[in-house]
Design a protein around this motif. Structure first.
Motif, mmCIF file in Angstrom:
data_model
loop_
_atom_site.group_PDB
_atom_site.id
_atom_site.type_symbol
_atom_site.label_atom_id
_atom_site.label_comp_id
_atom_site.label_asym_id
_atom_site.label_seq_id
_atom_site.Cartn_x
_atom_site.Cartn_y
_atom_site.Cartn_z
ATOM 1 N N ARG A 1 3.992 5.313 23.880
ATOM 2 C CA ARG A 1 4.367 6.148 22.742
ATOM 3 C C ARG A 1 3.585 5.765 21.493
ATOM 4 O O ARG A 1 2.984 6.601 20.822
ATOM 5 N N ILE A 2 3.601 4.473 21.199
ATOM 6 C CA ILE A 2 2.888 3.990 20.012
ATOM 7 C C ILE A 2 1.374 4.102 20.208
ATOM 8 O O ILE A 2 0.640 4.448 19.286
ATOM 9 N N ALA B 1 2.039 -0.739 15.506
ATOM 10 C CA ALA B 1 2.924 0.072 14.667
ATOM 11 C C ALA B 1 2.793 -0.345 13.208
ATOM 12 O O ALA B 1 2.715 0.495 12.304
ATOM 13 N N LEU C 1 -0.326 0.947 11.790
ATOM 14 C CA LEU C 1 -0.263 2.373 11.470
ATOM 15 C C LEU C 1 0.412 2.583 10.119
ATOM 16 O O LEU C 1 0.015 3.472 9.347
ATOM 17 N N TYR C 2 1.386 1.785 9.824
ATOM 18 C CA TYR C 2 2.049 1.903 8.527
ATOM 19 C C TYR C 2 1.071 1.569 7.407
ATOM 20 O O TYR C 2 0.974 2.293 6.404
ATOM 21 N N LEU D 1 0.305 7.633 19.667
ATOM 22 C CA LEU D 1 0.414 7.935 18.238
ATOM 23 C C LEU D 1 -0.748 7.310 17.477
ATOM 24 O O LEU D 1 -1.382 7.954 16.637
ATOM 25 N N ARG E 1 7.322 -3.089 0.300
ATOM 26 C CA ARG E 1 7.889 -2.260 -0.758
ATOM 27 C C ARG E 1 8.391 -3.074 -1.933
ATOM 28 O O ARG E 1 8.636 -2.550 -3.011
ATOM 29 N N GLU F 1 0.606 -5.996 -3.409
ATOM 30 C CA GLU F 1 0.677 -5.273 -2.140
ATOM 31 C C GLU F 1 -0.550 -5.570 -1.297
ATOM 32 O O GLU F 1 -0.435 -5.873 -0.098
ATOM 33 N N HIS G 1 -2.065 1.701 7.542
ATOM 34 C CA HIS G 1 -3.091 2.744 7.496
ATOM 35 C C HIS G 1 -2.640 3.918 6.636
ATOM 36 O O HIS G 1 -3.404 4.504 5.880
ATOM 37 N N MET G 2 -1.364 4.259 6.742
ATOM 38 C CA MET G 2 -0.831 5.367 5.960
ATOM 39 C C MET G 2 -0.870 5.043 4.469
ATOM 40 O O MET G 2 -1.013 5.941 3.636
ATOM 41 N N LEU H 1 8.442 -4.404 12.421
ATOM 42 C CA LEU H 1 7.904 -3.312 11.604
ATOM 43 C C LEU H 1 8.739 -3.085 10.358
ATOM 44 O O LEU H 1 8.236 -3.068 9.239
ATOM 45 N N ARG H 2 10.044 -2.938 10.555
ATOM 46 C CA ARG H 2 10.907 -2.603 9.419
ATOM 47 C C ARG H 2 10.880 -3.721 8.391
ATOM 48 O O ARG H 2 10.967 -3.475 7.185
ATOM 49 N N THR I 1 7.357 2.519 25.741
ATOM 50 C CA THR I 1 7.253 2.208 24.309
ATOM 51 C C THR I 1 5.797 2.040 23.908
ATOM 52 O O THR I 1 5.355 2.571 22.891
ATOM 53 N N ILE J 1 7.766 -3.354 6.361
ATOM 54 C CA ILE J 1 7.875 -2.246 5.415
ATOM 55 C C ILE J 1 8.702 -2.670 4.213
ATOM 56 O O ILE J 1 8.358 -2.436 3.060
ATOM 57 N N ARG J 2 9.809 -3.332 4.504
ATOM 58 C CA ARG J 2 10.682 -3.779 3.420
ATOM 59 C C ARG J 2 9.933 -4.718 2.492
ATOM 60 O O ARG J 2 10.011 -4.602 1.275
#
Lengths: 825, 149
Positions: A83-84, A51, A54-55, A87, A15, A23, A57-58, A7-8, A80, A11-12
């Motif tokens: 949780r996701i 996850a 979801l990112y 969410l 960006r 993008e 989607h935001m 995920l991270r 885990t 995101i990186r």
């Protein structure tokens, strides 16, 4: 197949994209990878993929293909995943989709899970987005958890129950038993959520409310808890800037408000604690003020004693002086709510409120303005108006219309003098002339008309105002109308209130013509200007030819409205010149229009009806409202019912009847049939007021008698007798009562009596007692005529009678010349 | 509370929590309009505004706007405290939280929010308890991960 990126990492990467296109490309690539991973039913990385979804989607990208995956995650045994998964469900699913119902079973299982954090997830999801069906299915589980001793779960269950009740109100009952001991908890989380639950129940159901008041004795419990919060020492866990659990305090105060509303006992029981909170709460920080605010709302809403109410308003007054604009905003909002009920208390803070007009924040200014208008009264009108006019000058455009309307209303109600009133109107028109509402123009015109002694002053000021600038339409409309009406005063240079200006007729016509030509003038404004010019033809002496020319030019105007007016005015000059001066006479004092009658007055002022001009003379147009109204005024008409047509407004009536009055020379057969029915009357759909809807009660008490009566008409079995009375209060008025009798053997039906008098007289005809003259003199029709004869000339009258008799329509005209001298000398 | 939005000064959405059922399209529209309205506010203005039939309470922390939509009977001033409490929780959890933390750990931001509010109402007024619950849940997550592997 390489593991999907973390995920991270994603995101990186995203960006780093420098453009939207870049993008989008990255996102699409990743979505494709995720999709194929989903297709492969890969369990290990499903969580990671969702996850990432979801990112994305935001960021605004579609993610619906992940919905089912969320459900799979929820069903997984891994925490885990759950949780996701939950969410994702809360973010991607909504109750409109059937998919969400598949969650129900999972949630049910998880509500009974051995791990409280899993149970918590389920409660949270259900409480956030559970649909009515889900709530119905799972309410039982929630209710069970509401009774658990585990405070972590109990507090969540309480809020979940709130959601269930909001979705399915009928289920409220089932939660009632579980609420029994909720407030005995020590845990603040449970306390807070319980208060929320009780609030929801009390708000929704009056029965519940009554139950909690009486049976559960909720108020004493709440008072106790609140007291403990205030009195107890420092509790680090719940402390916020020296105040213990402000969230709980605020919710308790809100519940107390609901319990105390309309209930004397409850209100009394909470009186002390409210006073205590109001006086002891620290006000230096926002949190303290939040509690005070809630307290004030509660005090004002319950049946509190007056001392407490004053205390509350004073708190609001102090809020107004607070540096924090949020506090000021909240204070103004609350004061606005209470100004009706506690007017005097709020008045004390008037100056502070007025200062808020100068605040920089738009919302604060608006509230201050509304509140200021609510506080204006006869005592403070001068001071307040100064402030409000200054505000009107400097405020944002979005306020100007409301402010102008408010000022007009306040001025109308509390104006200390006519001059002040006119000045205020002038000030508004010149400051915010283009923001004044359209319907204000007729109201203003009416006001000006009624301030008779101020006419010269008003027209002078208005003239000066539009000399420099005629772009503000409402101002120009009012000015044009006034100049048209009072142009003679303008050029005569007689003004008492201020230095009269020297204006020539040509100068006046110049400005009106400029208005006509100007691009800035709207069609309505042009109409006003043209009519004004026309009216001046009877008030000006040297420039009539110029006026004629202007009017004839506009006879070919593209604007249909203008063209019509011009054509009709032209006709006034040509064919009906003898009527012109009468038609364009000064407007008398108008009756207060009770309905929302803006356009109606405008019509009578400026517009002429598009009546065909062949046989009928142009109807009313700018006619004197009704000479009858003048009559009423002269007679001190308070006890006289105004001559109003049956329509709800007191508008001047139509042509028909009035023409009969004014124009004694006219051939009566040419006049429109002045039947009481409005149908024959063009344009203003009102029956001729003369022949209409009033009681024919005697309207004076002080009438002299002793004048001999006459037989005015006697022909074909119809006899009409006149009896006379003179008024003590006004020697120019003669009241004639006619009695019509029928000596034939058949009734005369649809009997209508009409009368006309020479120009120097004025006539008012009240409604007849009936329209049938019975045969064999068995009864009479009575009708009252009032004649105003200021010049004491010999009374002459022409009468017209129409009725049906023996199956045919009858009509007759006659002159009445045998009035006894006592009736007019 | 009807919804809470977190967005940057450039108008980028960082978190959206909806407590009322709305379609995706409606949510997007509301978000777009509200973000525009709030970003247009000047610094001297108060934290409250009326928008449609809702009251909007917003506050800026560094580069992030926290924006809540509350109902007519809700207390604006305590809503400011709610926002502040959430920021404090994030701060404690992440250690001097900044926008990047929320960008890279958005799911954690949601988890924390869900321990603080439920259905739009405050569920726990003790800072300690909220943080404890998150801590425990995180531990559980790690434990279970270990078990699988």
């Amino acid at each position: 197949m390489p593991a999907p990126i973390r995920l991270r990492e994603l995101i990186r990467t995203i960006r780093t994209a420098r453009t939207q296109a870049e993008e989008r490309e990255m996102i699409q690539k990743e979505c494709a990878a995720i999709r194929s991973s989903f297709r492969e039913e890969d369990n290990t990385y499903r969580c990671r993929n969702v996850a990432k979804l979801l990112y994305m989607h935001m960021l605004g990208y579609p993610a619906h293909f992940g919905q089912l995956e969320c459900l799979k995650l929820i069903a997984s045994q891994k925490f885990t995943d759950k949780r996701i998964g939950y969410l994702g469900a809360m973010l991607l699913l909504d109750e409109r989709q059937d998919v969400h119902l598949l969650m129900t079973n999972c949630i049910k299982n998880d509500l009974n899970h051995s791990t409280q954090y899993v149970q918590g997830l389920a409660l949270c999801t259900l409480g956030c987005m559970g649909s009515s069906e889900m709530c119905r299915d799972l309410a039982g589980e929630v209710e069970k958890l509401l009774k658990t001793s585990n405070s972590y779960l109990r507090k969540k269950a309480a809020l979940c129950a709130v959601h269930v009740i909001r979705k399915v109100p009928e289920l409220m009952e089932m939660f009632l038993p579980a609420t029994k001991n909720l407030l005995n908890e020590k845990n603040h989380g449970v306390l807070h959520t319980s208060v929320v639950l009780l609030t929801e129940m009390c708000e929704r159901s009056p029965d519940m409310l009554a139950h909690f008041r009486k049976n559960e004795k909720l108020v004493p419990q709440l008072v106790r808890i609140l007291k403990n919060l205030i009195m107890s020492g420092y509790s680090p866990e719940h402390d916020v800037s020296g105040i213990s659990d402000p969230f709980l305090q605020v919710r308790i105060l809100r519940l107390l408000r609901i319990l105390g509303r309309n209930d004397d006992d409850s209100s009394e029981a909470m009186n002390d604690i409210l006073a205590q909170v109001a006086t002891n709460t620290e006000t230096s920080k926002n949190v303290g003020n939040a509690i005070l605010y809630e307290t004030v709302l509660t005090i004002m809403d319950i049946k509190s004693e007056s001392g407490l109410r004053v205390l509350a308003i004073n708190i609001l007054g102090r809020f107004l002086l607070n540096n924090d604009k949020n506090i000021r905003y909240v204070a103004l909002t609350s004061l606005l709510k209470t100004v009706q009920t506690d007017h005097n208390a709020v008045q004390r803070h008037r100056s502070t409120i007025v200062d808020c007009l100068k605040d920089l924040d738009v919302s604060i200014k608006r509230r201050a303005m509304e509140l200021s208008f609510a506080l204006v009264n006869g005592n403070n009108i001068r001071g307040m108006m100064k402030e409000l006019l200054y505000f009107l000058d400097s405020c944002e455009p979005e306020f100007k219309a409301d402010c102008a309307s408010g000022i007009f209303l306040a001025a109308e109600k509390y104006a200390p003098s006519k001059r002040w009133h006119i000045d205020t109107i002038m000030r508004v028109l010149t400051t915010a002339g283009s923001y004044v509402r359209d319907d204000a123009v007729p109201n203003l015109i009416q006001l000006i008309t009624n301030s008779v002694e101020m006419h010269a002053y008003t027209v002078q000021r208005l003239y000066k105002a539009i000399l420099g600038d005629y772009s503000q339409q409402p101002l120009v409309q009012v000015a044009a109308w006034c100049i048209g009406e009072y142009g003679d005063l303008l050029i005569s240079g007689q003004c008492e209130e201020e230095e009269p200006i020297q204006v020539t007729e040509d100068e006046v016509l110049d400005i009106l013509e400029s208005v006509l030509i100007s691009n800035m003038s709207t069609s309505v404004t042009r109409g006003y200007a043209l009519t004004a010019i026309m009216k001046l033809s009877t008030r000006f002496t040297c420039t009539v030819n110029r006026i004629k020319k202007v009017v004839s030019i506009y006879g070919s105007s593209i604007d249909v409205e203008l063209q019509q007016r011009a054509v009709e005015y032209n006709a006034l000059f040509k064919k009906y010149d003898h009527m012109r001066s009468a038609l364009l006479e000064r407007m008398p004092v108008m009756e207060k229009v009770t309905t929302n009658g803006p356009t109606e007055i405008v019509q009578t002022n400026g517009e002429t009806e598009p009546a065909p001009l062949e046989t009928k003379p142009p109807p009313s147009g700018p006619q004197p409202t009704s000479q009858a109204n003048d009559l009423l005024d002269l007679l001190g008409g308070n006890d006289i019912t105004p001559v109003i047509p049956t329509a709800p407004t007191s508008k001047p009536a139509s042509a028909g009847g009035e023409l009969l009055d004014l124009l004694g020379d006219i051939n009566l057969t040419g006049a429109p049939a002045a039947a009481p029915a409005p149908a024959s009357v063009p344009q203003i759909s009102q029956p001729p007021f003369l022949l209409d809807g009033l009681s024919s009660q005697p309207l004076f008490n002080d009438i002299a008698t002793g004048i001999p009566s006459i037989t005015a008409y006697s022909k074909n079995g119809l006899k009409i007798e006149f009896t006379f009375e003179r008024s003590h209060t006004n020697p120019s008025v003669t009241v004639i009562t006619i009695q019509a009798s029928n000596s034939t053997e058949l009734d005369m039906t649809d009997f209508v009596f009409q009368a006309a008098v020479p120009k120097t007289f004025q006539l008012q005809l009240l409604s007849p007692s009936s329209s049938v003259v019975p045969a064999f003199n068995t009864g009479t029709i009575t009708q009252v005529i009032k004649v105003l004869n200021p010049q004491k000339q010999q009374l002459r009258m022409r009468i017209k009678l129409t009725y049906n008799h023996k199956g045919s329509a009858m009509q007759d005209l006659a002159e009445v010349n045998n009035f006894p001298p006592q009736s007019w000398q | 509370m009807q919804f809470m939005l977190l967005f940057s000064r450039q108008g980028k959405l960082r978190l959206q929590k909806w407590y009322v059922p709305l379609s995706d399209k409606e949510k997007k529209k509301i978000t777009r309009e509200l973000v525009q309205t709030v970003l247009a506010r000047k610094p001297k203005m108060c934290s409250f505004l009326e928008w449609r039939d809702l009251k909007i309470v917003y506050k800026r922390y560094a580069s992030l706007y926290f924006c809540c939509a509350i109902e007519d009977q809700d207390n604006e001033l305590i809503t400011l405290e709610i926002i502040h409490r959430y920021v404090e929780l994030l701060d404690k959890y992440f250690g001097s939280v900044c926008e990047l933390d929320i960008i890279f750990n958005f799911e954690k931001a949601y988890f924390i929010l869900d321990e603080f509010l439920l259905g739009g109402e405050v569920q726990e007024t003790s800072k300690k308890n909220v943080l404890k619950a998150i801590e425990q849940a995180d531990l559980l997550q790690e434990k279970m991960l270990k078990v699988v592997h």
